[in-house]
Design a protein around this motif. Sequence first.
Motif, PDB file in Angstrom:
ATOM      1  N   THR A 354      56.844  -8.090  48.855  1.00 39.72           N
ATOM      2  CA  THR A 354      56.258  -6.772  49.114  1.00 39.72           C
ATOM      3  C   THR A 354      55.978  -6.589  50.606  1.00 39.72           C
ATOM      4  OG1 THR A 354      54.008  -7.619  48.741  1.00 39.72           O
ATOM      5  CG2 THR A 354      55.155  -6.679  46.839  1.00 39.72           C
ATOM      6  N   ILE A 355      55.823  -5.351  50.993  1.00 38.12           N
ATOM      7  CA  ILE A 355      55.383  -4.981  52.339  1.00 38.12           C
ATOM      8  C   ILE A 355      54.146  -4.114  52.170  1.00 38.12           C
ATOM      9  CG2 ILE A 355      55.973  -3.792  54.477  1.00 38.12           C
ATOM     10  CD1 ILE A 355      58.923  -4.332  53.845  1.00 38.12           C
ATOM     11  N   ASP A 356      53.018  -4.602  52.675  1.00 39.11           N
ATOM     12  CA  ASP A 356      51.739  -3.897  52.506  1.00 39.11           C
ATOM     13  C   ASP A 356      51.457  -3.594  51.030  1.00 39.11           C
ATOM     14  OD1 ASP A 356      51.307  -3.896  55.267  1.00 39.11           O
ATOM     15  OD2 ASP A 356      52.364  -2.008  55.539  1.00 39.11           O
ATOM     16  N   GLY A 357      51.838  -4.529  50.172  1.00 38.44           N
ATOM     17  CA  GLY A 357      51.563  -4.381  48.742  1.00 38.44           C
ATOM     18  C   GLY A 357      52.612  -3.617  47.964  1.00 38.44           C
ATOM     19  N   TRP A 358      53.610  -3.053  48.649  1.00 35.19           N
ATOM     20  CA  TRP A 358      54.639  -2.245  47.985  1.00 35.19           C
ATOM     21  C   TRP A 358      55.939  -3.030  47.873  1.00 35.19           C
ATOM     22  CZ3 TRP A 358      53.744   2.460  45.794  1.00 35.19           C
ATOM     23  CH2 TRP A 358      52.569   3.122  46.156  1.00 35.19           C
ATOM     24  N   LEU A 359      56.541  -3.006  46.690  1.00 41.12           N
ATOM     25  CA  LEU A 359      57.870  -3.559  46.482  1.00 41.12           C
ATOM     26  C   LEU A 359      58.903  -2.487  46.820  1.00 41.12           C
ATOM     27  CD1 LEU A 359      59.795  -5.768  45.229  1.00 41.12           C
ATOM     28  CD2 LEU A 359      59.596  -4.480  43.096  1.00 41.12           C
ATOM     29  N   TYR A 360      59.788  -2.798  47.763  1.00 39.26           N
ATOM     30  CA  TYR A 360      60.883  -1.887  48.099  1.00 39.26           C
ATOM     31  C   TYR A 360      62.047  -2.213  47.170  1.00 39.26           C
ATOM     32  CZ  TYR A 360      58.468  -0.032  52.158  1.00 39.26           C
ATOM     33  OH  TYR A 360      57.561   0.629  52.975  1.00 39.26           O
ATOM     34  N   SER A 361      62.348  -1.289  46.268  1.00 39.25           N
ATOM     35  CA  SER A 361      63.220  -1.576  45.124  1.00 39.25           C
ATOM     36  C   SER A 361      64.693  -1.713  45.463  1.00 39.25           C
ATOM     37  CB  SER A 361      63.050  -0.476  44.068  1.00 39.25           C
ATOM     38  OG  SER A 361      63.596   0.746  44.549  1.00 39.25           O
ATOM     39  N   GLY A 362      65.139  -1.099  46.558  1.00 37.45           N
ATOM     40  CA  GLY A 362      66.566  -1.043  46.832  1.00 37.45           C
ATOM     41  C   GLY A 362      67.248   0.094  46.090  1.00 37.45           C
ATOM     42  N   ASP A 363      66.484   0.856  45.310  1.00 37.91           N
ATOM     43  CA  ASP A 363      67.017   2.006  44.577  1.00 37.91           C
ATOM     44  C   ASP A 363      66.638   3.293  45.296  1.00 37.91           C
ATOM     45  OD1 ASP A 363      68.146   0.558  42.450  1.00 37.91           O
ATOM     46  OD2 ASP A 363      66.210   0.400  41.463  1.00 37.91           O
ATOM     47  N   LEU A 364      67.525   4.267  45.221  1.00 39.79           N
ATOM     48  CA  LEU A 364      67.276   5.572  45.819  1.00 39.79           C
ATOM     49  C   LEU A 364      66.864   6.562  44.742  1.00 39.79           C
ATOM     50  CD1 LEU A 364      70.366   5.730  48.190  1.00 39.79           C
ATOM     51  CD2 LEU A 364      67.999   5.280  48.850  1.00 39.79           C
ATOM     52  N   GLY A 365      65.907   7.418  45.063  1.00 36.21           N
ATOM     53  CA  GLY A 365      65.468   8.418  44.103  1.00 36.21           C
ATOM     54  C   GLY A 365      64.589   9.456  44.755  1.00 36.21           C
ATOM     55  N   TYR A 366      64.061  10.349  43.922  1.00 39.61           N
ATOM     56  CA  TYR A 366      63.164  11.380  44.435  1.00 39.61           C
ATOM     57  C   TYR A 366      62.155  11.761  43.351  1.00 39.61           C
ATOM     58  CZ  TYR A 366      65.994  14.735  41.759  1.00 39.61           C
ATOM     59  OH  TYR A 366      66.638  15.406  40.759  1.00 39.61           O
ATOM     60  N   LEU A 367      61.059  12.368  43.789  1.00 37.81           N
ATOM     61  CA  LEU A 367      60.049  12.914  42.889  1.00 37.81           C
ATOM     62  C   LEU A 367      60.158  14.432  42.908  1.00 37.81           C
ATOM     63  CD1 LEU A 367      56.999  10.727  43.993  1.00 37.81           C
ATOM     64  CD2 LEU A 367      58.331  10.458  41.906  1.00 37.81           C
ATOM     65  N   ASP A 368      60.112  15.053  41.718  1.00 38.10           N
ATOM     66  CA  ASP A 368      60.152  16.519  41.706  1.00 38.10           C
ATOM     67  C   ASP A 368      58.756  17.081  41.955  1.00 38.10           C
ATOM     68  OD1 ASP A 368      58.736  16.382  39.314  1.00 38.10           O
ATOM     69  OD2 ASP A 368      60.380  17.092  38.055  1.00 38.10           O
TER      70      ASP A 368
END
Length: 477
Positions: A354-368
Amino acid sequence: MIPNWIEQRASITPNRCALTYNNQSWTFEELHQISLQKAAALRAQGIEDNSRVAIYVTSSAELIHLLMGCMQLQVEMVLLNLRLSEAELAYQIDDAQVDAIIIEDHLTSHITNSTRQKILLSQVDGPCDRPLVAQQWQTDHTMTIMYTSGTTGNPKGVRQTVGNHVASATSSLYNSGLIEGDAWICTMPLFHISGFSMLCKSLLHGVRLDLYSSFDVKAVTKQLVEGSATRMSVVSLMLQKIVAQLESDDASVSPRFQMMLAGGGPIPQDYLKRAYRLGIKVTQTYGMTETASQTTTLANEDALRKIGSVGKALLFNEIRIDGAEKAGEIGEICIRGAHITPGYIGKYAQQSSTIDGWLYSGDLGYLDEEGYLYVADRRSDLIISGGENIYPAEIENVLITHPAVIDAGVCGVDDATWGQRPMAFVITEGQIGEQELQKHCERLLARYKLPLAIHIVDTLPRNGASKLMRRKLKELL
């Protein structure tokens, strides 16, 4: 500390059916007693508590008995993918530095170049004295290790702790609830996080697991129609086969069936719509090996309104899109929660997960605008053509809407003019030519997204969990 799942579950619901396999069944108390026997047999073979073993065994009741015996000894289990080559297996066994390898008797020829102690599955058996086992498990104890498919570089050995599995099963339960007589159909391999997480749910939720050694579409659809099971986890290819079988049989699923978790990559919208017409409550989900299964899930009530979405983060999980400043902007999906792996082993042991507690998934996406997540594609699979981003899944979705196309895969190939162009590979039924498929794409895709060519093939490369391996599509050329 967390109470020993096996001991506590057997104490709470000893006589409830826990497992079925090949017309046999076991209660939770029976599995408890078998797990103690297996733990004693493992010790007799020199396996010590808290050691690390590799397991190379097909999905079966015998494998579940072995896994539970390992749990009793708090052995770290490196679950080996049965579809790997001998060289790939050798890399993982060496990287994991295991103390021993437990191999199914008829699979010994698959692992010949390792100097590690080898124990045949048949040797982990026999009457043994009841062993003393821990009544409490450390939350941060590594229970399982699964290697990622390795889209770039060498595969990483991902640690999944007791706490990770509990967090995943707990969030899932808050999302789906329980009903009387709940049962999971498990056709996913147990070496995959989707399969193993169903075993965890069985023990933690106290529900039955109907295990298959492999995906049997006729047997599965029979269960769906008769309503003898209530939940199932699938990938796109499985859903397609189930839908086709039900349509062929002119059948629909029982109203007792609660949910079909669909993960492992985007599900073509055509499959989803056909499934709903057959009464299948498809629940799109998103997760990965590093998240011990689910991170987000689309609730049933939103399934048609938000078709194509994988929903919102389950309770206690968080997601964000790196670099996105507003709804609809595509970026890397980042995840935070108690289900996130604490890290890796072997070659990547020093790399933070993780970086600063966040896992960078390697997946691309978006939130509506309402916060629903849409997965565009793997970052490593992204095709950049003339400066335009092209997502293979979008082209695959279009190809699959053609009635003659059974399955599709798209990857990028180098192009002197545009940098990259998409190349498509399809499995078809009946007489269909590339020209007709190209016309189908022209009606539904922008010109820059049109495949350079569409190749009709017999099979597409998939891993042990039936996920499409786009990086291997070029090998078909």
